[in-house]
Design an enzyme around this catalytic site. Structure first.
Site, short mmCIF file in Angstrom:
data_model
loop_
_atom_site.label_atom_id
_atom_site.label_comp_id
_atom_site.label_asym_id
_atom_site.label_seq_id
_atom_site.Cartn_x
_atom_site.Cartn_y
_atom_site.Cartn_z
N ARG A 115 2.58 0.38 14.75
CA ARG A 115 1.21 0.12 14.79
C ARG A 115 0.55 -1.41 14.92
O ARG A 115 -0.41 -1.44 15.39
CB ARG A 115 0.72 0.72 13.19
CG ARG A 115 0.88 2.16 13.32
CD ARG A 115 0.98 2.57 11.75
NE ARG A 115 0.06 2.10 10.88
CZ ARG A 115 0.24 1.74 9.62
NH1 ARG A 115 1.42 2.32 9.26
NH2 ARG A 115 -0.64 1.68 8.69
N ARG A 136 1.27 6.96 2.16
CA ARG A 136 1.03 7.53 3.40
C ARG A 136 2.47 7.53 4.34
O ARG A 136 2.98 6.38 4.29
CB ARG A 136 0.18 6.35 4.16
CG ARG A 136 -1.30 6.74 4.08
CD ARG A 136 -2.28 5.62 4.39
NE ARG A 136 -1.88 5.40 6.03
CZ ARG A 136 -2.90 4.58 6.68
NH1 ARG A 136 -4.05 3.83 6.13
NH2 ARG A 136 -2.25 4.32 7.83
N ARG A 194 0.78 -1.22 -0.06
CA ARG A 194 -0.06 -0.26 -0.01
C ARG A 194 0.82 1.25 0.01
O ARG A 194 0.56 2.23 -0.47
CB ARG A 194 -0.74 -0.07 1.43
CG ARG A 194 -1.88 1.01 1.27
CD ARG A 194 -2.78 0.98 2.36
NE ARG A 194 -2.20 1.19 3.67
CZ ARG A 194 -2.80 1.03 4.89
NH1 ARG A 194 -4.10 0.52 4.99
NH2 ARG A 194 -1.94 1.03 6.02
P1 AMP Z 1 -5.67 4.13 9.96
O1 AMP Z 1 -6.13 4.99 8.90
O2 AMP Z 1 -7.02 3.46 10.44
O3 AMP Z 1 -4.59 3.12 9.80
O4 AMP Z 1 -5.37 5.26 11.11
C1 AMP Z 1 -4.04 5.68 10.89
C2 AMP Z 1 -3.45 6.51 11.99
O5 AMP Z 1 -4.47 7.50 12.46
C3 AMP Z 1 -3.31 5.63 13.38
O6 AMP Z 1 -2.05 4.72 13.24
C4 AMP Z 1 -3.60 6.15 14.50
O7 AMP Z 1 -2.42 7.06 14.76
C5 AMP Z 1 -4.68 7.35 14.09
N1 AMP Z 1 -5.97 6.79 14.27
C6 AMP Z 1 -6.95 6.32 13.37
N2 AMP Z 1 -7.89 6.29 14.26
C7 AMP Z 1 -7.90 6.00 15.62
C8 AMP Z 1 -8.56 5.84 16.80
N3 AMP Z 1 -9.62 5.26 16.64
N4 AMP Z 1 -7.97 6.16 17.83
C9 AMP Z 1 -6.69 6.63 17.93
N5 AMP Z 1 -5.81 6.95 16.66
C10 AMP Z 1 -6.45 6.54 15.54
#
Ligand code: AMP
Length: 192
Positions: free
Chosen positions: A146, A134, A128
């Site tokens: 992560r 990203r 990705r």
């Molecule tokens: P994602 O696109 O879902 O992989 O999210 C990317 C990043 O956004 C994550 O690694 C966190 O840093 C932040 N993030 C997204 N959703 C949450 C959440 N529910 N709680 C805390 N951080 C979040």
């Protein structure tokens, strides 16, 4: 209103399949990660606060994402429900979601988990990174953080939702995107 949670480790394909699920059931797809990345791109105060945490692969504070979700519930109209993607990510967020919904006389209807084997997670994120660019996909240490965060803080939600009788899982590896999408849609069909 229906409230569905799209669950799974990073790179499982939540974003890849969310559109099809949202369209089929007239749901608003709410990705907290995407909403946070939009805040960063727009240079808002919230985006500035979230940037370094996201780029380190750490979670942003619960109240930040809870605020984003609540304001979406307050303002978005014209749909039959919501498809939450990337939220909740901790037990505390799961409990907060229950409170936010209870205030509205609503509840979580179902959790749709997209599962892939651990050893495939890194491979998917690396793939990705080449396509989406990203910042948090590009660095090995950040990816590792992560994955660790997922296991430590997010995975306990599986037991939380199993106990509530709301947990449904599709194993989305191996198979093509189309085959896995069909599997996810069949799972959602089965819980209507
Ligand atoms: P994602 O696109 O879902 O992989 O999210 C990317 C990043 O956004 C994550 O690694 C966190 O840093 C932040 N993030 C997204 N959703 C949450 C959440 N529910 N709680 C805390 N951080 C979040």
């Amino acid at each position: 209103m229906k409230y569905y949670i799209l669950f799974g480790p990073p790179g499982a394909g939540k974003g890849t399949h969310a559109g099809a699920v949202a369209e089929k059931y007239n749901l608003k797809h709410l990705s907290t990660g995407e909403l946070l990345r939009n805040e960063i791109a727009a240079g808002t105060e919230l985006g500035k606060k979230a940037k370094s945490l996201i780029e380190a692969g750490s979670l942003v504070p619960d109240e930040v994402v809870e605020g984003i979700i609540e304001s979406a519930f307050d303002t978005i109209r014209g749909v039959d429900g919501f498809l939450l993607d990337g939220f909740p990510r901790t037990i505390a967020q799961g409990e907060a979601l229950d409170r936010i919904l209870a205030k509205r006389g609503e509840k979580v209807d179902a959790v749709i988990a997209i599962m892939i084997p651990d050893e495939i997670v890194k491979e998917r994120i690396a793939g990705r990174a080449k396509v989406e660019g990203r910042a948090d996909d590009a660095n090995e240490e950040v990816i590792q953080n992560r994955i660790r965060t997922y296991h430590e803080l997010t995975e306990p939600l599986i037991a939380f939702y199993k106990e509530a009788g709301k947990y449904h899982e599709a194993v989305c590896y191996p198979g093509t995107i189309e085959e896995n999408r069909a599997k996810v849609l069949a799972l959602v069909d089965s819980i209507q």
